[in-house]
Design a protein around this motif. Structure first.
Motif, short mmCIF file in Angstrom:
data_model
loop_
_atom_site.label_atom_id
_atom_site.label_comp_id
_atom_site.label_asym_id
_atom_site.label_seq_id
_atom_site.Cartn_x
_atom_site.Cartn_y
_atom_site.Cartn_z
N ILE A 103 1.00 -1.19 -0.06
CA ILE A 103 0.01 0.00 0.09
C ILE A 103 1.03 1.31 -0.08
CG2 ILE A 103 -1.83 1.39 1.18
CD1 ILE A 103 -2.84 -1.30 2.34
N ALA A 104 0.86 2.08 -1.28
CA ALA A 104 1.59 3.20 -1.16
C ALA A 104 0.60 4.50 -1.23
CB ALA A 104 2.31 3.06 -2.41
N SER A 105 0.73 5.35 -0.21
CA SER A 105 -0.20 6.47 -0.02
C SER A 105 -0.13 7.20 -1.34
CB SER A 105 0.03 7.16 1.25
OG SER A 105 1.31 7.35 1.34
N GLY A 106 1.41 7.52 -1.82
CA GLY A 106 1.68 8.39 -2.76
C GLY A 106 0.78 7.66 -4.15
N ASP A 107 0.86 6.63 -4.50
CA ASP A 107 0.31 5.82 -5.58
C ASP A 107 -1.33 6.12 -5.65
OD1 ASP A 107 2.66 5.05 -6.27
OD2 ASP A 107 2.59 3.02 -5.98
N LEU A 108 -1.90 5.88 -4.43
CA LEU A 108 -3.34 5.94 -4.02
C LEU A 108 -3.67 7.32 -4.46
CD1 LEU A 108 -3.79 3.99 -0.87
CD2 LEU A 108 -4.26 3.09 -3.22
N PHE A 109 -2.88 8.33 -3.88
CA PHE A 109 -3.30 9.53 -4.43
C PHE A 109 -3.07 10.20 -5.79
CE2 PHE A 109 -2.02 11.05 0.30
CZ PHE A 109 -3.56 11.15 0.59
N ARG A 110 -2.16 9.73 -6.45
CA ARG A 110 -2.06 9.91 -7.77
C ARG A 110 -3.03 9.28 -8.68
NH1 ARG A 110 3.40 10.24 -6.51
NH2 ARG A 110 3.55 7.98 -6.16
N GLN A 111 -3.36 7.97 -8.03
CA GLN A 111 -4.60 7.41 -9.24
C GLN A 111 -5.88 8.07 -8.77
OE1 GLN A 111 -4.32 3.38 -7.23
NE2 GLN A 111 -2.46 3.03 -8.28
N ALA A 112 -5.99 8.81 -7.61
CA ALA A 112 -7.36 9.47 -7.52
C ALA A 112 -7.31 10.69 -8.48
CB ALA A 112 -7.18 9.99 -6.18
N VAL A 113 -6.22 11.44 -8.52
CA VAL A 113 -5.88 12.66 -9.23
C VAL A 113 -5.99 12.26 -10.77
CG1 VAL A 113 -4.24 14.24 -10.12
CG2 VAL A 113 -4.25 13.79 -7.75
N GLU A 114 -5.45 11.17 -11.22
CA GLU A 114 -5.54 10.60 -12.61
C GLU A 114 -7.10 10.66 -12.84
OE1 GLU A 114 -2.98 8.85 -15.80
OE2 GLU A 114 -2.75 10.07 -14.08
N ARG A 115 -7.79 9.88 -11.82
CA ARG A 115 -9.26 9.70 -12.07
C ARG A 115 -10.11 11.17 -12.19
NH1 ARG A 115 -8.73 5.70 -8.16
NH2 ARG A 115 -9.67 6.97 -6.59
N GLY A 116 -9.48 12.00 -11.47
CA GLY A 116 -10.10 13.03 -11.22
C GLY A 116 -11.32 13.02 -10.23
N ASP A 117 -11.51 12.25 -9.34
CA ASP A 117 -12.70 12.03 -8.66
C ASP A 117 -12.47 12.94 -7.48
OD1 ASP A 117 -10.77 10.96 -7.03
OD2 ASP A 117 -11.48 9.10 -6.97
N GLU A 118 -13.42 13.05 -6.36
CA GLU A 118 -13.52 13.91 -5.28
C GLU A 118 -12.21 13.95 -4.79
OE1 GLU A 118 -16.92 13.46 -2.93
OE2 GLU A 118 -15.82 14.94 -1.54
N LEU A 119 -11.88 12.78 -4.23
CA LEU A 119 -10.55 12.70 -3.39
C LEU A 119 -9.20 13.14 -4.43
CD1 LEU A 119 -8.84 11.63 -0.97
CD2 LEU A 119 -8.34 9.47 -2.47
N GLY A 120 -9.22 13.11 -5.57
CA GLY A 120 -8.04 13.68 -6.56
C GLY A 120 -8.17 15.08 -6.45
N VAL A 121 -9.40 15.68 -6.63
CA VAL A 121 -9.46 17.06 -6.58
C VAL A 121 -8.87 17.95 -5.59
CG1 VAL A 121 -11.37 19.03 -6.71
CG2 VAL A 121 -11.41 17.02 -8.27
N ARG A 122 -9.23 17.12 -4.21
CA ARG A 122 -8.93 17.58 -2.95
C ARG A 122 -7.44 17.54 -2.83
NH1 ARG A 122 -12.61 15.17 2.02
NH2 ARG A 122 -11.50 17.03 2.96
N VAL A 123 -6.62 16.44 -3.28
CA VAL A 123 -5.21 16.21 -3.08
C VAL A 123 -4.41 17.07 -3.75
CG1 VAL A 123 -5.89 14.24 -1.54
CG2 VAL A 123 -5.01 13.97 -3.77
N LYS A 124 -4.98 17.28 -5.04
CA LYS A 124 -3.99 17.71 -6.16
C LYS A 124 -3.22 18.59 -5.86
CE LYS A 124 -4.08 18.42 -11.05
NZ LYS A 124 -4.74 18.49 -12.32
#
Ligand code: ADP
Ligand code: ZN
Length: 219
Positions: A29-50
Motif C-alpha cells: 500500500i503506497a499512499s502516494g500511488d493511491l493519491f496519484r490514481q485519484a488525481v488521474e481519475r479526477g474524482d473527489e479525492l483527487g480534486v482535494r489532494v492535487k
C-alpha cells in the motif's frame, strides 16, 4: 504482519516495498500511488489532494488517515501489509497504532532506508516513472527528456510533476521536519531496523528481508 517502510523521497521505498511485498506475498500500500490514481481519475479525492501534491506539501491527515484505514481493511490485506509512504508524521503514526490496536494487531517492523541528501536530490530530479505500473526508472543524465518505455511492462515513462527542483526541495524539507521524528518514535518501540539505501536494488532488498527475519518468523 504489518511492515512500515520509512525513508526520504527518493530513498527507494517504492522499489523495495514492491520487492518485499512480492517475496512475502503481502499487500503493498503506497499512499502516494493511491493519491496519484485519484488525481488521474479526477474524482473527489483527487480534486482535494492535487494542489498539496503539486506543491510538495503533505495532504491533510484527516484525508490521508481515512484513505489508508479503508485500504488496510480490504480482504487482500489479511496476509499482511507493507506500508509505503504512510505514516509520514507523528499524528498519522499514532492514528495507525490506535486503529491496529482496536483490531488486536500491531506494526511488527519498521524498515528505515538511509540515503544521503545529495543522492536523494540527484535521484528525484533524474527519475522517470511508469504511468502503468508506477515503477521508477533512474536516469543518471538529469538533462535528458523523459523517453523510452517501462522496462517491466512497456508502459509510458513520464516525469512526475513533483520531481522538479523546487518541489523536491520542499518535499525534503517536509520530510526532515515531519517524517524524521518517526525514526525515533519506532526506535523507542524497538521496531526499527536501519538499512543502507546505497548499493544495488537486489542487495538492499536482501538486507531488508534479513531485517524482517530477525526476531520475526518469515511467513
Ligand atoms: P515521495 O516519497 O517520493 O515524496 P510519494 O509518492 O510517497 O512520494 O508522495 C507524493 C505526495 O503525496 C507527497 O508529496 C504528499 O503530497 C502526498 N502524500 C503521500 N503520502 C502521504 C501521507 N502519508 N501524508 C500526507 N501526504 C502524503
Ligand atoms: Zn511499467
Amino acid at each position: 504482519m504489518y511492515i512500515v517502510v520509512l525513508g526520504a523521497p527518493g530513498a527507494g521505498k517504492g522499489t523495495q516495498a514492491v520487492a518485499i511485498a512480492r517475496e512475502m506475498e503481502m499487500a503493498h500500500i503506497a499512499s502516494g500511488d493511491l493519491f496519484r490514481q485519484a488525481v488521474e481519475r479526477g474524482d473527489e479525492l483527487g480534486v482535494r489532494v492535487k494542489g498539496y501534491m503539486a506543491s510538495g506539501a503533505l495532504v491533510p491527515d484527516e484525508i490521508t488517515i481515512k484513505m489508508i484505514m479503508q485500504r488496510v481493511a480490504a480482504a487482500d490485506c489479511d496476509n499482511g501489509v507493507i506500508l509505503d509512504g504512510f505514516p509520514r508524521n507523528l499524528q498519522q503514526a499514532e492514528a495507525l497504532d490506535a486503529d491496529l490496536k482496536k483490531k488486536n494487531k500491531k506494526i511488527d517492523r519498521v524498515l528505515y532506508i538511509d540515503v544521503p541528501e545529495e543522492e536523494l536530490v540527484r535521484r528525484l530530479i533524474g527519475r522517470r516513472v511508469c504511468r502503468d505500473c508506477q515503477k521508477p526508472h533512474c536516469n543518471s543524465n538529469s538533462q535528458k527528456k523523459p523517453e523510452g518505455k517501462c522496462r517491466y511492462c512497456g508502459g509510458e515513462l513520464y516525469q512526475r510533476p513533483d520531481d522538479n527542483a523546487e518541489t523536491v526541495a520542499k518535499r525534503l524539507k517536509v520530510y526532515f521536519a515531519e517524517t524524521m521524528p518517526l525514526i525515533e518514535y519506532y526506535r523507542r518501540q524497538g521496531k526499527l531496523a536501519e538499512v543502507d539505501g546505497q548499493g544495488s536494488v537486489e542487495d538492499i532488498t536482501e538486507k531488508m528481508l534479513d531485517a524482517i527475519g530477525s526476531g520475526i518468523i518469515k511467513k
